[in-house]
Enzyme design. Structure first.
Site, PDB file in Angstrom:
ATOM      1  N   ASP A   1      12.244  -1.710   4.020  1.00  0.00           N
ATOM      2  CA  ASP A   1      11.338  -0.564   4.092  1.00  0.00           C
ATOM      3  C   ASP A   1      12.043   0.690   4.601  1.00  0.00           C
ATOM      4  O   ASP A   1      11.398   1.621   5.073  1.00  0.00           O
ATOM      5  CB  ASP A   1      10.150  -0.927   5.005  1.00  0.00           C
ATOM      6  CG  ASP A   1       8.983   0.035   4.868  1.00  0.00           C
ATOM      7  OD1 ASP A   1       8.922   0.779   3.873  1.00  0.00           O
ATOM      8  OD2 ASP A   1       8.130   0.045   5.777  1.00  0.00           O
TER       9      ASP A   1
ATOM     10  N   ASP B  59       0.841  -1.203   0.000  1.00  0.00           N
ATOM     11  CA  ASP B  59       0.000   0.000   0.000  1.00  0.00           C
ATOM     12  C   ASP B  59       0.873   1.249   0.000  1.00  0.00           C
ATOM     13  O   ASP B  59       2.068   1.199   0.319  1.00  0.00           O
ATOM     14  CB  ASP B  59      -0.929   0.016   1.215  1.00  0.00           C
ATOM     15  CG  ASP B  59      -0.185   0.204   2.539  1.00  0.00           C
ATOM     16  OD1 ASP B  59       0.822  -0.509   2.752  1.00  0.00           O
ATOM     17  OD2 ASP B  59      -0.605   1.053   3.347  1.00  0.00           O
TER      18      ASP B  59
ATOM     19  N   ASP C 169       8.038   3.821  -1.230  1.00  0.00           N
ATOM     20  CA  ASP C 169       7.652   3.315   0.086  1.00  0.00           C
ATOM     21  C   ASP C 169       6.319   2.594  -0.068  1.00  0.00           C
ATOM     22  O   ASP C 169       5.272   3.211  -0.027  1.00  0.00           O
ATOM     23  CB  ASP C 169       7.535   4.490   1.057  1.00  0.00           C
ATOM     24  CG  ASP C 169       7.141   4.094   2.461  1.00  0.00           C
ATOM     25  OD1 ASP C 169       7.156   2.883   2.762  1.00  0.00           O
ATOM     26  OD2 ASP C 169       6.802   4.983   3.248  1.00  0.00           O
TER      27      ASP C 169
ATOM     28  N   GLU D  11       0.150  -1.127   5.656  1.00  0.00           N
ATOM     29  CA  GLU D  11       1.212  -0.749   6.588  1.00  0.00           C
ATOM     30  C   GLU D  11       1.173   0.748   6.874  1.00  0.00           C
ATOM     31  O   GLU D  11       1.448   1.182   8.008  1.00  0.00           O
ATOM     32  CB  GLU D  11       2.580  -1.144   6.017  1.00  0.00           C
ATOM     33  CG  GLU D  11       3.747  -0.981   6.984  1.00  0.00           C
ATOM     34  CD  GLU D  11       4.428   0.383   6.944  1.00  0.00           C
ATOM     35  OE1 GLU D  11       5.324   0.634   7.756  1.00  0.00           O
ATOM     36  OE2 GLU D  11       4.047   1.222   6.086  1.00  0.00           O
TER      37      GLU D  11
END
Length: 414
Positions: free
Chosen positions: A201, A83, A144, A178
């Site tokens: 991440d 996401d 991201d 997330e």
């Protein structure tokens, strides 16, 4: 060699699919459009030759790369989220590829005069001569964490195509939501079956993190009384003025724009106000658990004081913990950080070990029994129009995954 062209093609294929999550939704995933990329990823993992590929009813994806050594080794995992943040639009992303970046201003959008400048974003200086992928100035990019997904899929594909690289069993996991703090909520750690894992991440090349904020969210509601303004004397109570009093009573310099490193903060993220009611949304962050608890107490005590001042319950507050500092769960198994650090050093990457000023799926997963430090994915300026990622950083992150797998395969003890 990791193919630069394949990395670019794969990454752009992911970021051009809108997967923005929605904190107001009660479903998992929080937006139906996240399924578009989730289903694509599941099929792609099958296509490159991964085993046991599954996607559950909440869009959590898992897959296995079987060991190619005869001895017993730890089972490791790599995790990323698909996401993107609701802080800025992720619809109709139009990535721009800047070959051999010259170190000067990058015009993201000429019509709107949106410039990505190294004078303001100084990290750009370290990527002169490299290939950058940027936005067109009207959306975020989605590095991201689609950079992390790109790196994990590319690393698995490389290991499958190069069996001379020895590795133990590797698990892959991709999560929804997330960015709204729910990425690990329905992650089945037992099904995943790894001894430990790494989230891909982080930001700039070299980042290696095993500390993060303790985090909570606070909703402050202020009541008022609305009457006709022409006849309001002694009767009207304007909730927005009381809200202003609450805001100004918190330490002004303990906010994100005034803090760094291990310094915590109160962050006012949203105000919705009318005379009758004003609602403030805060996030509370601190690496130190004692300070974290103290910050929550400051807000609760301020609520009590203002209610006493006004003589009735004009303010109510609800504080909910979101996640905690994973350091407590990582320190007993610090060898997993040492392996990642060694992998970077072998690839001539200088490790940057520092606390995360945020949170990752790895924080919650660590508390669910899956120790999970965080490794760089390469992107910068997340959650906004100035986001960019150097392709060379994504290649290096892919190599780090492969190297971690190789180093771990030589460790026959869990």
């Amino acid at each position: 060699m990791i193919s630069k062209e394949n990395i670019i093609k794969r990454f752009i294929g992911y970021v051009t699919i809108d997967t923005e999550s929605d904190p107001t939704s009660n479903t998992t995933p929080s937006t139906a459009k996240q399924w578009d990329l989730a289903n694509k990823l599941a099929e792609e993992l099958k296509a490159i030759g991964m085993s046991d590929v599954s996607i559950d009813e909440n869009a959590y994806i898992m897959a296995t790369l079987p060991s190619n050594v005869s001895h017993k080794t730890p089972t490791i995992g790599f995790i990323a989220h698909f996401d993107t943040s609701p802080d800025f639009t992720g619809a109709n992303i139009n990535p721009q590829i800047i070959e051999q970046y010259n170190g000067k201003d990058i015009v993201l959008n000429e019509a709107e005069n949106i410039i990505l400048s190294p004078d303001y974003f100084e990290d750009l200086h370290q990527y002169k001569g490299q290939t950058l992928i940027t936005t067109d100035g009207t959306t975020l990019l989605g590095a991201d964490d689609k950079a992390g997904i790109t790196e994990i899929v590319s690393a698995m594909e490389y290991l499958i195509n190069h069996p001379e690289i020895k590795h133990g069993t590797i698990k892959v996991g991709f999560t929804p939501d997330e960015e709204i703090g729910r990425g690990a909520h329905k992650f089945d750690v037992e099904k995943f079956g790894a001894d430990w894992a790494y989230t891909m991440d982080g930001s700039q090349i070299g980042e290696l993190e095993y500390e993060n904020f303790n985090a909570a969210g606070a909703v402050v509601k202020i009541k008022g009384k609305i009457v006709h303004p022409g006849y309001a004397k002694g009767k009207m109570i304007n909730s927005m003025y009381i809200a202003q009093e609450f805001i100004n009573s918190l330490p002004r310099i303990e906010t994100p724009e005034h803090t760094e490193d291990y310094q915590g903060f109160f962050h006012l993220s949203s105000i919705k106000g009318e005379v009758e009611e004003t609602v403030l949304q805060y996030i509370i962050r601190d690496h130190d658990f004692g300070h974290f608890e103290a910050r929550k107490a400051v807000m609760e005590n301020l609520t009590i004081e203002l209610n006493e001042q006004y003589g009735w319950d004009v303010i109510s507050i609800e504080i909910k913990d979101q996640y905690f500092n994973m350091r407590e769960k990582i320190e007993p198994v610090m060898h997993i950080v040492d392996i990642a650090e060694e992998a970077m050093k072998q690839l001539h990457i200088e490790p940057i070990i520092k606390p995360i000023r945020g949170g990752t799926d790895g924080s919650q997963l660590s508390y669910k029994g899956l120790p999970c430090p965080n490794i760089f994915a390469g992107g910068h300026n997340f959650h906004g129009r100035y986001e960019y990622v150097p392709v060379e950083s994504m290649i290096k992150a892919t190599e780090v995954i492969c190297k971690i797998a190789e180093i771990t395969s030589k460790n026959q003890n869990k």
